[in-house]
Motif scaffolding. Structure first.
Motif, PDB file in Angstrom:
ATOM      1  N   ARG A 121      10.947  18.477  32.510  1.00  0.00           N
ATOM      2  CA  ARG A 121      10.136  17.562  31.699  1.00  0.00           C
ATOM      3  C   ARG A 121       9.064  18.321  30.931  1.00  0.00           C
ATOM      4  NH1 ARG A 121       5.483  14.665  31.632  1.00  0.00           N
ATOM      5  NH2 ARG A 121       4.739  15.656  33.540  1.00  0.00           N
ATOM      6  N   ASP A 135      17.692  18.983  23.718  1.00  0.00           N
ATOM      7  CA  ASP A 135      18.040  17.837  24.551  1.00  0.00           C
ATOM      8  C   ASP A 135      17.818  18.207  26.012  1.00  0.00           C
ATOM      9  OD1 ASP A 135      20.093  19.593  25.093  1.00  0.00           O
ATOM     10  OD2 ASP A 135      21.649  18.392  24.129  1.00  0.00           O
ATOM     11  N   ARG A 136      18.277  17.342  26.897  1.00  0.00           N
ATOM     12  CA  ARG A 136      18.047  17.577  28.322  1.00  0.00           C
ATOM     13  C   ARG A 136      18.730  18.853  28.807  1.00  0.00           C
ATOM     14  NH1 ARG A 136      19.320  12.612  32.203  1.00  0.00           N
ATOM     15  NH2 ARG A 136      17.690  11.768  30.821  1.00  0.00           N
TER      16      ARG A 136
END
Length: 726
Positions: A121, A135-136
């Motif tokens: 995060r 992106d993640r």
């Protein structure tokens, strides 16, 4: 010392090498322990031996390893040996304990900052702050790079140079990664949190910069044991050095051939250099393999025998100690779905013949390979569990069962057998031992609860030890309350029991585990070794990864690859690390009696097995015609004699002109290169080259051998017979 003293009893059952390791005097001890040679037995018995002899107290020993499971196993074995007080923890758990204890002193009364368990995060926020769109998945990759840098003691401003030196495959341009790294550190400080690497650094800082902390830590811990020492990274080594403070009462155990985590910053250099950097060290080699059959051991030796590089200097030739077993199998399939279906069918056969599903594993190089096997096993109605997919004690049904077990302790009959008490509590939450459901999710729930009962059976077989003073202990059968306490400890350490299902796992996550039957699948070049392995060091690590997979098997081993990824797809080469499976060559010394690594080469029932030709440089199986003629992979180093090749080409040109045939009719270019590389000295050597049969040997063999021996082209008689004559 009395023969039946506790310390002497600790030595019972040890082999000569283990005994040497256990009884070595205080000081630097390096135990080079091959797979399955009893390394945990050696180090726990060494701790117990020294403690029971009065050389040290358990509270003065710190044993560190890399997983909570391994630490829990070490504590359990020490307890069984009658030794209490030893701290057996991971590096991070040991550091956390110390930093929390000294926090009031180190942080001027402030509490320890919150420890984050994931960087993703904050890394995503840091990337956005410096204009990196991700992106993640990209955030996870960036987090991995930051972990590598911090574990390697690399600061943000040093990252670009360090990454280039380490030939890192960076997820973004190295300068951008450095910017994200710097922004991440700023965000972390601004939010008042720390990560796991900060935790280790804080422990180092506390000892190195605060003499009172150093004095207290070193007074507490006087003997250190480090398991899996080949996996230590520079930050962990810095912490170990801080703990030692110049002392040398250190025992390390490791296997350079199982060095597979360099991408995280781990390095075997500390293990390799241990004898050189420590004063008068004791070095013990454990080579007796008690895990695997001689056939599996022989194959493992054959895989690692071709290893190169620094780790190869500490290569161990294992000697199988178990009775002879089945030969390892190499199977070739047309495509991956066919390979997965065959694996699932064989798993079902093994289970039907009595092998527990939990004693079967399917291992692959990348997690992306898992889906094909999950689907195949589901279609074959074979239960399975994906290693690391979800932590056992985080499953909702397990949490519910723990509540029921705790409630049951209030009314449990102390005289009732533990297994019966646990079964009754599980039935209260809807589990029925004889009603295994058919649905996937329901079956997983049933299997998870069944695993708790199996754990109770295992726990109930070991008496609970109770101290009664003066070092003596008594024992009693474990109670339900004891079992609930044990589950609590395991939940804290994520020490999950084995669910009753075939294990699907990556080769990396299989490290440290073992099964009766192991399938190592997807062994095609480009997958193992991965296409990302570009340097010689990276390729060698891929070889060691296969070695780790092979050594997970106790009794039965299957190696397989698919010629193409999908039906009718582009053909691929088999893994270059596979030894020659030709029905003649064995695994060599070390496998024990009957320990050859010969395999039955099997294909689909309607296909013919090819003649297996192996690269004479790296041992890979060769499929391409040109490679088979050369006798080596196109990418392997050549030992070509260019002057000889020139004479061969001029001779071929003269012969082809005289016989009025194309040059390739005499010998192809690949055949000439093979002759110039391999320099055959006899007709038998010449005919061994692919593309030279009896006819060409009769026509051109003498001339070719004469050229190899040094003859000039003009010294040879021109051949008068055409290659096209009948």
């Amino acid at each position: 010392m009395a023969v039946d003293s506790p310390a002497e009893q600790v030595l019972a059952g040890l082999d000569p090498e283990q005994r040497t390791a256990v009884t070595a005097p205080a000081g630097p001890v390096c135990i080079l322990a091959g797979a399955g040679t009893g390394k945990t037995r050696a180090i726990t018995h060494r701790i117990a031996y020294r403690t029971l002899r009065g050389e040290t107290a358990g509270r003065h020993v710190l044993a560190v390893t890399f997983t909570a499971r391994a630490a829990a196993e070490m504590r359990a074995r020490l307890a069984a040996l009658g030794v209490a007080g030893v701290q057996a923890r991971t590096f991070h758990a040991a550091a956390l304990r110390q930093v929390r204890y000294f926090a009031p002193r180190l942080l001027a009364g402030r509490e320890l900052p919150e420890l984050i368990d994931s960087k993703a995060r904050l890394v995503g926020l840091a990337a956005a702050r410096v204009g990196v769109r991700t992106d993640r998945t990209g955030a996870r990759d960036l987090a991995g790079e930051i972990e590598w840098a911090k574990s390697s003691l690399v600061e943000p401003g040093e990252y670009v140079v360090a990454a280039a030196k380490a030939t890192r495959e960076t997820p973004f341009e190295a300068g951008k990664v450095a910017e994200v790294f710097a922004a991440y550190e700023q965000l972390k400080r601004g939010n008042g949190v720390i990560d796991f690497e900060d935790l280790l650094r804080a422990a180092v800082w506390g000892i190195e910069e605060h003499s009172d902390v150093a004095e207290q830590v070193r007074a507490q811990y006087r003997h250190f044991v480090v398991d899996e020492y080949q996996d230590v990274n520079p930050l962990q080594q810095r912490l170990l050095d801080a703990w030692l403070g110049g002392r040398d009462d250190l025992t390390v155990v490791g296997d350079a051939s199982q060095t597979i985590y360099s991408f995280t910053g781990a390095t075997s250099a500390y293990l390799i250099d241990f004898p050189r950097l420590r004063r008068s060290p004791v070095v013990v080699r454990l080579v007796r393999d008690y895990r695997s059959t001689p056939q599996v051991v022989g194959l493992a030796n054959a895989v690692i025998r071709q290893a190169r590089g620094a780790e190869a200097r500490l290569r161990l030739e294992l000697v199988g100690q178990r009775p002879s077993g089945a030969e390892p199998e190499l199977r070739i399939f047309q495509d991956e779905p066919g390979e997965a279906a065959a694996v699932a069918a064989r798993c079902r056969q093994l289970i039907a013949s009595g092998t527990p599903a939990r004693e079967i594993a399917v291992l692959f190089r990348t997690n992306a390979q898992s889906e094909t096997y999950e689907k195949a096993l589901a279609e074959a109605e074979v239960p399975y569990v994906v290693q690391g997919a979800e932590r056992f004690f985080e499953r909702s049904e397990v949490r519910q069962a723990l509540v029921a077990l705790r409630a049951a302790t209030r009314s449990a009959d102390p005289g009732e057998p533990l297994v019966r008490s646990v079964a009754a509590a599980l039935e209260a939450v809807g589990w029925a031992p004889d009603q295994r459901p058919g649905g996937g999710a329901a079956r997983e729930r049933w299997e998870a609860l069944a695993a708790l009962l199996a754990l109770a059976e295992e726990f109930g077989a070991t008496p609970t030890l109770l101290p009664i003073g003066e070092g003596a202990v008594s024992s009693r059968p474990p109670t339900l309350a004891d079992f609930v306490d044990e589950l609590g400890r395991r939940a804290a350490a994520q020490h999950a029991p084995t669910v009753e299902g075939v294990t699907l796992a990556s080769l990396h996550s299989a490290k440290g585990l073992e099964w009766d039957a192991v399938f190592v699948v997807g062994l095609s070049d480009g997958t193992l070794p991965t296409t990302y392995a570009k340097t010689p060091e990276q390729v060698e690590e891929e070889r060691r990864l296969l070695y780790v997979g092979v050594t997970r098997a106790r009794e039965w081993l299957w190696l397989s690859y698919a010629i193409s990824r999908s039906p009718g797809g582009r053909p691929r080469r088999p893994c270059r690390f596979l030894p020659q499976f030709d029905g003649r060559s064995g695994g060599g010394a070390g496998g024990g009696p009957g320990g050859s690594a010969v395999s039955r080469l099997s294909r689909k029932p309607d296909s013919r097995p090819p003649r297996i030709v192996s690269c004479r440089v790296c041992g890979a199986t060769l499929l391409g015609g040109a490679d088979r003629k050369l006798g080596r992979c196109a990418t392997c180093p050549s030992d070509l004699d260019e002057e000889l090749l020139d004479r061969l080409q001029r001779w071929r040109a003269r012969v082809s002109a005289g016989q009025r045939v194309p040059a390739y009719v005499v010998f192809t270019d690949a055949t000439l290169v093979a002759i110039a590389e391999r320099k055959p000295a006899a007709r038998a050597d010449l005919i061994a080259i692919a593309g030279i049969g009896p006819r060409k040997l009769a026509l051109y063999g003498d001339a070719a051998l004469a050229l190899v021996a040094g003859a000039a082209v003009d010294d040879l008689e021109p051949e008068k017979t055409s290659a096209n004559d009948p």
